[in-house]
Design a protein around this motif. Structure first.
Motif, PDB file in Angstrom:
ATOM      1  N   LEU A 365      72.552-105.112   2.065  1.00 44.33           N
ATOM      2  CA  LEU A 365      73.873-104.966   2.674  1.00 44.33           C
ATOM      3  C   LEU A 365      73.912-103.798   3.648  1.00 44.33           C
ATOM      4  CD1 LEU A 365      75.974-105.674  -0.528  1.00 44.33           C
ATOM      5  CD2 LEU A 365      75.666-107.193   1.431  1.00 44.33           C
ATOM      6  N   ALA A 366      73.269-102.707   3.296  1.00 45.33           N
ATOM      7  CA  ALA A 366      73.253-101.551   4.190  1.00 45.33           C
ATOM      8  C   ALA A 366      72.510-101.854   5.484  1.00 45.33           C
ATOM      9  CB  ALA A 366      72.615-100.355   3.485  1.00 45.33           C
ATOM     10  N   ALA A 367      71.443-102.654   5.386  1.00 47.18           N
ATOM     11  CA  ALA A 367      70.610-102.938   6.557  1.00 47.18           C
ATOM     12  C   ALA A 367      71.179-104.039   7.436  1.00 47.18           C
ATOM     13  CB  ALA A 367      69.201-103.312   6.110  1.00 47.18           C
ATOM     14  N   GLY A 368      72.184-104.767   6.946  1.00 46.18           N
ATOM     15  CA  GLY A 368      72.796-105.768   7.818  1.00 46.18           C
ATOM     16  C   GLY A 368      73.166-107.079   7.181  1.00 46.18           C
ATOM     17  N   ALA A 369      72.745-107.341   5.940  1.00 47.84           N
ATOM     18  CA  ALA A 369      73.108-108.595   5.291  1.00 47.84           C
ATOM     19  C   ALA A 369      74.611-108.652   5.057  1.00 47.84           C
ATOM     20  CB  ALA A 369      72.365-108.748   3.969  1.00 47.84           C
ATOM     21  N   THR A 370      75.140-109.861   5.021  1.00 47.31           N
ATOM     22  CA  THR A 370      76.573-110.050   4.818  1.00 47.31           C
ATOM     23  C   THR A 370      76.889-110.608   3.438  1.00 47.31           C
ATOM     24  OG1 THR A 370      76.487-112.277   5.760  1.00 47.31           O
ATOM     25  CG2 THR A 370      76.891-110.439   7.282  1.00 47.31           C
ATOM     26  N   GLY A 371      75.887-110.723   2.588  1.00 50.24           N
ATOM     27  CA  GLY A 371      76.099-111.205   1.233  1.00 50.24           C
ATOM     28  C   GLY A 371      74.819-111.118   0.441  1.00 50.24           C
ATOM     29  N   VAL A 372      74.939-111.300  -0.877  1.00 56.94           N
ATOM     30  CA  VAL A 372      73.793-111.235  -1.780  1.00 56.94           C
ATOM     31  C   VAL A 372      73.923-112.347  -2.818  1.00 56.94           C
ATOM     32  CG1 VAL A 372      72.625-109.882  -3.570  1.00 56.94           C
ATOM     33  CG2 VAL A 372      73.415-108.755  -1.493  1.00 56.94           C
ATOM     34  N   ASN A 373      72.815-113.009  -3.090  1.00 57.20           N
ATOM     35  CA  ASN A 373      72.765-114.059  -4.094  1.00 57.20           C
ATOM     36  C   ASN A 373      71.873-113.639  -5.249  1.00 57.20           C
ATOM     37  OD1 ASN A 373      70.853-116.679  -4.928  1.00 57.20           O
ATOM     38  ND2 ASN A 373      73.043-117.129  -4.912  1.00 57.20           N
ATOM     39  N   LEU A 374      72.328-113.842  -6.482  1.00 55.43           N
ATOM     40  CA  LEU A 374      71.523-113.568  -7.668  1.00 55.43           C
ATOM     41  C   LEU A 374      70.671-114.797  -7.954  1.00 55.43           C
ATOM     42  CD1 LEU A 374      74.055-111.662  -7.960  1.00 55.43           C
ATOM     43  CD2 LEU A 374      73.700-111.818 -10.410  1.00 55.43           C
ATOM     44  N   TYR A 375      69.352-114.635  -7.810  1.00 60.29           N
ATOM     45  CA  TYR A 375      68.476-115.751  -8.138  1.00 60.29           C
ATOM     46  C   TYR A 375      67.590-115.339  -9.319  1.00 60.29           C
ATOM     47  CZ  TYR A 375      65.866-119.999  -7.711  1.00 60.29           C
ATOM     48  OH  TYR A 375      65.331-121.232  -7.988  1.00 60.29           O
ATOM     49  N   THR A 376      67.886-115.900 -10.488  1.00 64.26           N
ATOM     50  CA  THR A 376      69.071-116.695 -10.754  1.00 64.26           C
ATOM     51  C   THR A 376      70.034-115.873 -11.602  1.00 64.26           C
ATOM     52  OG1 THR A 376      68.263-117.676 -12.811  1.00 64.26           O
ATOM     53  CG2 THR A 376      67.626-118.749 -10.811  1.00 64.26           C
ATOM     54  N   GLY A 377      71.324-116.307 -11.623  1.00 70.51           N
ATOM     55  CA  GLY A 377      72.294-115.619 -12.455  1.00 70.51           C
ATOM     56  C   GLY A 377      72.148-115.954 -13.916  1.00 70.51           C
ATOM     57  N   VAL A 378      71.506-117.094 -14.196  1.00 67.99           N
ATOM     58  CA  VAL A 378      71.427-117.623 -15.558  1.00 67.99           C
ATOM     59  C   VAL A 378      69.987-117.995 -15.878  1.00 67.99           C
ATOM     60  CG1 VAL A 378      72.253-119.426 -17.128  1.00 67.99           C
ATOM     61  CG2 VAL A 378      73.761-118.558 -15.330  1.00 67.99           C
ATOM     62  N   SER A 379      69.513-117.628 -17.064  1.00 69.89           N
ATOM     63  CA  SER A 379      68.233-118.133 -17.560  1.00 69.89           C
ATOM     64  C   SER A 379      68.459-119.496 -18.189  1.00 69.89           C
ATOM     65  CB  SER A 379      67.639-117.177 -18.589  1.00 69.89           C
ATOM     66  OG  SER A 379      67.161-116.000 -17.982  1.00 69.89           O
ATOM     67  N   THR A 380      67.519-120.403 -17.981  1.00 72.11           N
ATOM     68  CA  THR A 380      67.668-121.780 -18.426  1.00 72.11           C
ATOM     69  C   THR A 380      66.461-122.194 -19.258  1.00 72.11           C
ATOM     70  OG1 THR A 380      66.605-122.598 -16.419  1.00 72.11           O
ATOM     71  CG2 THR A 380      69.002-122.380 -16.375  1.00 72.11           C
ATOM     72  N   SER A 381      66.619-123.310 -19.952  1.00 72.68           N
ATOM     73  CA  SER A 381      65.498-123.881 -20.722  1.00 72.68           C
ATOM     74  C   SER A 381      65.769-125.352 -20.956  1.00 72.68           C
ATOM     75  CB  SER A 381      65.343-123.156 -22.064  1.00 72.68           C
ATOM     76  OG  SER A 381      66.525-123.274 -22.832  1.00 72.68           O
ATOM     77  N   GLY A 382      64.704-126.136 -21.134  1.00 75.92           N
ATOM     78  CA  GLY A 382      64.880-127.527 -21.508  1.00 75.92           C
ATOM     79  C   GLY A 382      64.834-128.516 -20.373  1.00 75.92           C
ATOM     80  N   TRP A 383      64.087-128.249 -19.305  1.00 76.48           N
ATOM     81  CA  TRP A 383      64.009-129.186 -18.198  1.00 76.48           C
ATOM     82  C   TRP A 383      63.000-130.301 -18.489  1.00 76.48           C
ATOM     83  CZ3 TRP A 383      62.904-123.964 -17.956  1.00 76.48           C
ATOM     84  CH2 TRP A 383      61.545-123.614 -17.886  1.00 76.48           C
ATOM     85  N   LEU A 384      63.118-131.384 -17.746  1.00 79.23           N
ATOM     86  CA  LEU A 384      62.194-132.503 -17.896  1.00 79.23           C
ATOM     87  C   LEU A 384      60.794-132.099 -17.431  1.00 79.23           C
ATOM     88  CD1 LEU A 384      64.361-135.483 -16.556  1.00 79.23           C
ATOM     89  CD2 LEU A 384      63.910-134.841 -18.929  1.00 79.23           C
ATOM     90  N   PRO A 385      59.758-132.566 -18.125  1.00 81.48           N
ATOM     91  CA  PRO A 385      58.387-132.158 -17.749  1.00 81.48           C
ATOM     92  C   PRO A 385      58.024-132.459 -16.306  1.00 81.48           C
ATOM     93  CG  PRO A 385      58.407-133.241 -19.888  1.00 81.48           C
ATOM     94  CD  PRO A 385      59.785-133.401 -19.326  1.00 81.48           C
ATOM     95  N   ASP A 386      58.502-133.574 -15.777  1.00 87.48           N
ATOM     96  CA  ASP A 386      58.145-133.941 -14.417  1.00 87.48           C
ATOM     97  C   ASP A 386      58.769-133.003 -13.392  1.00 87.48           C
ATOM     98  OD1 ASP A 386      56.873-135.887 -12.564  1.00 87.48           O
ATOM     99  OD2 ASP A 386      58.945-136.182 -11.917  1.00 87.48           O
ATOM    100  N   LEU A 387      59.794-132.248 -13.819  1.00 90.13           N
ATOM    101  CA  LEU A 387      60.460-131.334 -12.907  1.00 90.13           C
ATOM    102  C   LEU A 387      59.649-130.059 -12.711  1.00 90.13           C
ATOM    103  CD1 LEU A 387      63.086-131.182 -11.267  1.00 90.13           C
ATOM    104  CD2 LEU A 387      64.151-130.071 -13.225  1.00 90.13           C
ATOM    105  N   ASP A 388      59.015-129.603 -13.763  1.00 90.08           N
ATOM    106  CA  ASP A 388      58.221-128.375 -13.693  1.00 90.08           C
ATOM    107  C   ASP A 388      57.287-128.348 -14.885  1.00 90.08           C
ATOM    108  OD1 ASP A 388      57.105-125.885 -13.556  1.00 90.08           O
ATOM    109  OD2 ASP A 388      58.981-124.763 -13.701  1.00 90.08           O
ATOM    110  N   SER A 389      56.031-128.626 -14.640  1.00 89.83           N
ATOM    111  CA  SER A 389      55.035-128.623 -15.714  1.00 89.83           C
ATOM    112  C   SER A 389      54.219-127.341 -15.731  1.00 89.83           C
ATOM    113  CB  SER A 389      54.096-129.825 -15.544  1.00 89.83           C
ATOM    114  OG  SER A 389      53.444-129.776 -14.287  1.00 89.83           O
ATOM    115  N   ALA A 390      54.466-126.438 -14.756  1.00 87.78           N
ATOM    116  CA  ALA A 390      53.646-125.231 -14.647  1.00 87.78           C
ATOM    117  C   ALA A 390      54.223-124.049 -15.405  1.00 87.78           C
ATOM    118  CB  ALA A 390      53.468-124.861 -13.176  1.00 87.78           C
TER     119      ALA A 390
END
Length: 660
Positions: A365-390
Motif C-alpha cells: 500500500l505504501a509503494a502504490g497498491a490500492t488494495g490487498v488480498n489475503l491468499y488465503t483467508g481460510v485453510s481448507t481440507s477435503g478436496w477431490l483427488p483430481d483437483l490436487d494430488s500433489a
C-alpha cells in the motif's frame, strides 16, 4: 455494493476504497462448512469481499459434459450455491474463472482434455527452441505436461465456451459477484518469464507477423527499417538466443506486450460481462526484470485494471525481494490480488507469523497498491483427488481462519488491518506519495536488453540501480512510461532519470526537452540518444548534470527500516508507513517534514500512523513476531505524544480507541 475501477482504485458505491479482500477456495472444502467459514471471514477478519477461483477442470472434467455449477455431479461444484451463501451473509465476490488459475490445482486448473498431448488439434505453446512450454504440478512431476497456445484456434474455442458459460450461468441474476479477475500471474503464471519462453507456436508467430504489418504498413517499410530483404511477412522470424538485430529485439518485446493485452481482451470478451475486470501479474524476477518490463504494459489493456501478486520472498529480509515487490506495486495503480497470508510450509517458514504478511501488505500500500488480498483467508481440507494430488493436509497450513474454522492468532491482525483501512482508506488514497523523483521507463530498451544480456541499451538494470539508490536515501519515487506519460504528470517530479541508448522516440525526446524547459531535471543513465525511433538523426534534449546527494523529506535517524510518507493535497493529514527489517534492534527514528517520529516494533514488523493537525492519530504497530522470537511493547511517539502497548503486544488504535 457496486464496484468499479478508476485509475486502478476500487470505487465502492461511489467512494474510493482500499480494497481489502480474502480468498476462500470453496472447491477445496466441504460444502457443509462453507457458510461457517464465510461467516468467520466476515466476523473474525472484518472483511466483506471474498475472492475465489473457479477451476475449469473441477467444474467441467470431461469434454462431453456441460460445466456443472450447481453440484449435480458433486456438491463441491455448487458454486451457485456458494455465491448464494455469500449474498445471504452480505459478502461480495471477485470471481476468478481463469481459464488458467494455478492455485496449486492440477494442471493449473485446466482440464486434462485441453492438453495438447490429449488432443492433437490443440496447439502447444512453444519456446524459442521449438519445445513445448510445460506445467509441472510439483517437483515430483517434472517436466510436466505441455500447455496450450492461448491463441490457437482449438483451445481458444474451448476456453471461450468455458468463459461464456461462467458469464451466462454464474455471473447473472443479480448475485454477489462485483468484479472479475482474468487469468493468473500473466497467462500461465508466466508474466515474468524470458521473452524467449513463448510464444513461438504457429498462432503466436501469426500474431507477431500481424503486428509487424500493423506497425510498419508495408514490407518495403519493414525492410528499410531493418536493413533486410524479406520477400514476404511469413519469412520473418522472431529473435532467438544469440540472434542479432536491435530493431527486431525491440519488436519482439513490443509484440509480447500486445500479445498479453490481446489474450486478456479475448478472455474478457468471451465472458460477455459488464463487470469490472482486474488481472494479477507476478512480480519480475531479478534476472528477467527487462523481460517483465517489456511484456507488462497496462497502458495497452483497454480498461482492464492492473493488479499484482506476491510469491517472491520475504521482503523484510531480502533486498532483491523488496525491490521486485516495490517495482510491481509502482508499475501501475491497482490492488495486490494475492498476498501470502497462509503458506509457510510451501514457501517460507517466516509466513507462520502474521508479522511477515502484515509487513508486506503495508509495503504494498505504501509503494502504490490500492488494495490487498489475503491468499488465503481460510485453510481448507477435503478436496477431490483430481483437483490436487500433489498436496495433502490443509491448504494452506497457517491461514487466519484455520481448517477447523477457528480464528488463528493472525485473525486479530487482519481485523485491525481491515478496520484501519475501512475507516481511513478513502483518505489514504487521496493522500499523495511524497516523492520528487521518477524513473522513466523507455520500454523498447527493455525488449532489447532482455534479448541482448549486458550488451546494448538497458532498462531493467538502470531501474534496479535507481531503486537501490532511492532506498538507501529513504526516498520514494514513481515509475512512468515515457511513451504514454503526459507532460503534466511528468511535471509533478523535479527530477526524472531515464535509461540511455542510441535512439529514443522523437516524441519522447520532445517530452524530456519540455520537462527541462519547465525547470525540471533529466538524468540519463548511459549514452544520450542521438537518433529517433526510425534511426534518423534526432537529438532534442541535453541532460542535466548530476547534483550532490542532498537530504530528502524523510530520513532514518536510527534503526534499520524503510519509511514512506503520503500527504493530503488540501488538508494537514499524512500517513507514515514504517517497515522494520529483520535485523533491526531497538527503536526506529524517522525524520519527517512534520517532525520526528519514533516507532518501536518487532523485528520484521511494521507500522502505519495517521498524523493529522500536528497530532498522532489512529495507528497500527506490529509488536510481536514469533518467527523471529521478537516481542516488544509496541509504541509510537510524535510531537511529544506517545501511544504504547502496556506489555509486549501489537498496538492498534482506530477511531481514537485502543483496541488491545
Amino acid at each position: 455494493m457496486s464496484i468499479e475501477f478508476r485509475d486502478g482504485v476500487a470505487v465502492v458505491d461511489g467512494e474510493p476504497r482500499v480494497l481489502v479482500t480474502a480468498d476462500y477456495p470453496y472447491y477445496r472444502d466441504d460444502p457443509a462448512v462453507w457458510a461457517e467459514r464465510l461467516r468467520a471471514v466476515r466476523d473474525e477478519l472484518g472483511i466483506e469481499v471474498i475472492t475465489c477461483y473457479l477451476p475449469w477442470r473441477h467444474h467441467q472434467p470431461g469434454p462431453d459434459m456441460a460445466p456443472d455449477f450447481t453440484g449435480a455431479t458433486h456438491p463441491s461444484r455448487d458454486v451457485i450455491g456458494f455465491l448464494a451463501l455469500c449474498r445471504d451473509l452480505g459478502l461480495k465476490v471477485v470471481a476468478k474463472p481463469g481459464p488458467f488459475i494455478h492455485a496449486e490445482v492440477t494442471y493449473g486448473g485446466l482440464p486434462d482434455w485441453v492438453c495438447p498431448d490429449a488432443d492433437p488439434a490443440i496447439e502447444a505453446l512453444l519456446d524459442a527452441s521449438g519445445a513445448p512450454s510445460r506445467w509441472s504440478d510439483s517437483p515430483a512431476h517434472v517436466p510436466g505436461r505441455p500447455l496450450p497456445a492461448p491463441l490457437g484456434a482449438a483451445f481458444l474455442a474451448r476456453a471461450g465456451e468455458w468463459l461464456a458459460a461462467v458469464g451466462k450461468e454464474v455471473l447473472t441474476g443479480g448475485g454477489p459477484v462485483v468484479a472479475l479477475q482474468i487469468a493468473n500471474e500473466g497467462i500461465y503464471t508466466n508474466g515474468a518469464l524470458p521473452l524467449t519462453a513463448y510464444d513461438y507456436s504457429p498462432s503466436g508467430l501469426a500474431f507477431f507477423r500481424d503486428r509487424l504489418r500493423a506497425w510498419y504498413g508495408t514490407l518495403d517499410a519493414y525492410n528499410r527499417a531493418h536493413q533486410t530483404s524479406f520477400g514476404g511477412w511469413a519469412e520473418i522470424e522472431p529473435p532467438r538466443p544469440g540472434g542479432s538485430g536491435t530493431r527486431a529485439k525491440a519488436d519482439w518485446g513490443r509484440c509480447h506486450a500486445e500479445y498479453l493485452a490481446a489474450v486478456y481482451r479475448v478472455s474478457v470478451r468471451a465472458v460477455g460481462s459488464e463487470l469490472p475486470v482486474v488481472v494479477n501479474l507476478n512480480p519480475p524476477t531479478v534476472a528477467e526484470l527487462d523481460d517483465w518490463l517489456a511484456r507488462v504494459r497496462p497502458e495497452l489493456w483497454d480498461g482492464i485494471s492492473y493488479g499484482f501478486t506476491n510469491w517472491m520472498g520475504v521482503v523484510s529480509a531480502d533486498p532483491d525481494a523488496q525491490a521486485r515487490y516495490v517495482i510491481a506495486a509502482k508499475r501501475a495503480p491497482g490492488p495486490n490480488m494475492e498476498e501470502n497470508w497462509g503458506f509457510s510450509q510451501l514457501y517460507d517458514p517466516a509466513y507462520v507469523d502474521a508479522a511477515t504478511s502484515f509487513h508486506q501488505s503495508l509495503l504494498a500500500l505504501a509503494a502504490g497498491a490500492t488494495g490487498v488480498n489475503l491468499y488465503t483467508g481460510v485453510s481448507t481440507s477435503g478436496w477431490l483427488p483430481d483437483l490436487d494430488s500433489a498436496h495433502t493436509g490443509s491448504y494452506p497450513d497457517c491461514a487466519p481462519i484455520a481448517a477447523d474454522g477457528s480464528a488463528s492468532e493472525k485473525a486479530p491482525v487482519v481485523h485491525a488491518l481491515a478496520g484501519f483501512f475501512t475507516r481511513h482508506g478513502a483518505e489514504f488514497l487521496e493522500c499523495v506519495p511524497v516523492a520528487s523523483e521518477a524513473f522513466g521507463l523507455y520500454l523498447p530498451y527493455a525488449g532489447i536488453a532482455a534479448l541482448s544480456g549486458a550488451d546494448g541499451p538497458r532498462c531493467g538494470r538502470s531501474l534496479r540501480l535507481f531503486h537501490d539508490r532511492m532506498r538507501a536515501r529513504c526516498r520514494d519515487y514513481a515509475l512512468l512510461d515515457l511513451e504514454t506519460v503526459t507532460p503534466d504528470r511528468l511535471a509533478a517530479f523535479a527530477t526524472v532519470t531515464v535509461p540511455g541508448g542510441p535512439f529514443m522516440h522523437r516524441h519522447v525526446q520532445r517530452l524530456l526537452a519540455g520537462h527541462l524547459a519547465r525547470g525540471g531535471r533529466v538524468l540519463v543513465d548511459g549514452p544520450v540518444p542521438t537518433l529517433d525511433e526510425n534511426l534518423e538523426p534526432c537529438s532534442l534534449f541535453r541532460p542535466s548534470e548530476p547534483l550532490p546527494a542532498t537530504p530528502g523529506p524523510l530520513s532514518i535517524l536510527n534503526g534499520r527500516a524503510d519509511a514512506f510518507l503520503r500527504s493530503h493535497p488540501d488538508r494537514d493529514v499524512h500517513y507514515l508507513t514504517v517497515l522494520v527489517q529483520d535485523d533491526n534492534d531497538g527503536p526506529v527514528g524517522v525524520r519527517t517534514p512534520l517532525g520526528d517520529v519514533e516507532v518501536v516494533a518487532a523485528r520484521g514488523g511494521a507500522a502505519v500512523l495517521r498524523l493529522a493537525d500536528g497530532e498522532l492519530g489512529d495507528l497500527l504497530v506490529k509488536g510481536v513476531n514469533g518467527w523471529l522470537d521478537s516481542a516488544v511493547a509496541a509504541r509510537a511517539t510524535f510531537a511529544g505524544h506517545t501511544v504504547a502497548a502496556p506489555h509486549p503486544a501489537d498496538l492498534v488504535r482506530i477511531a481514537g480507541r485502543l483496541l488491545n
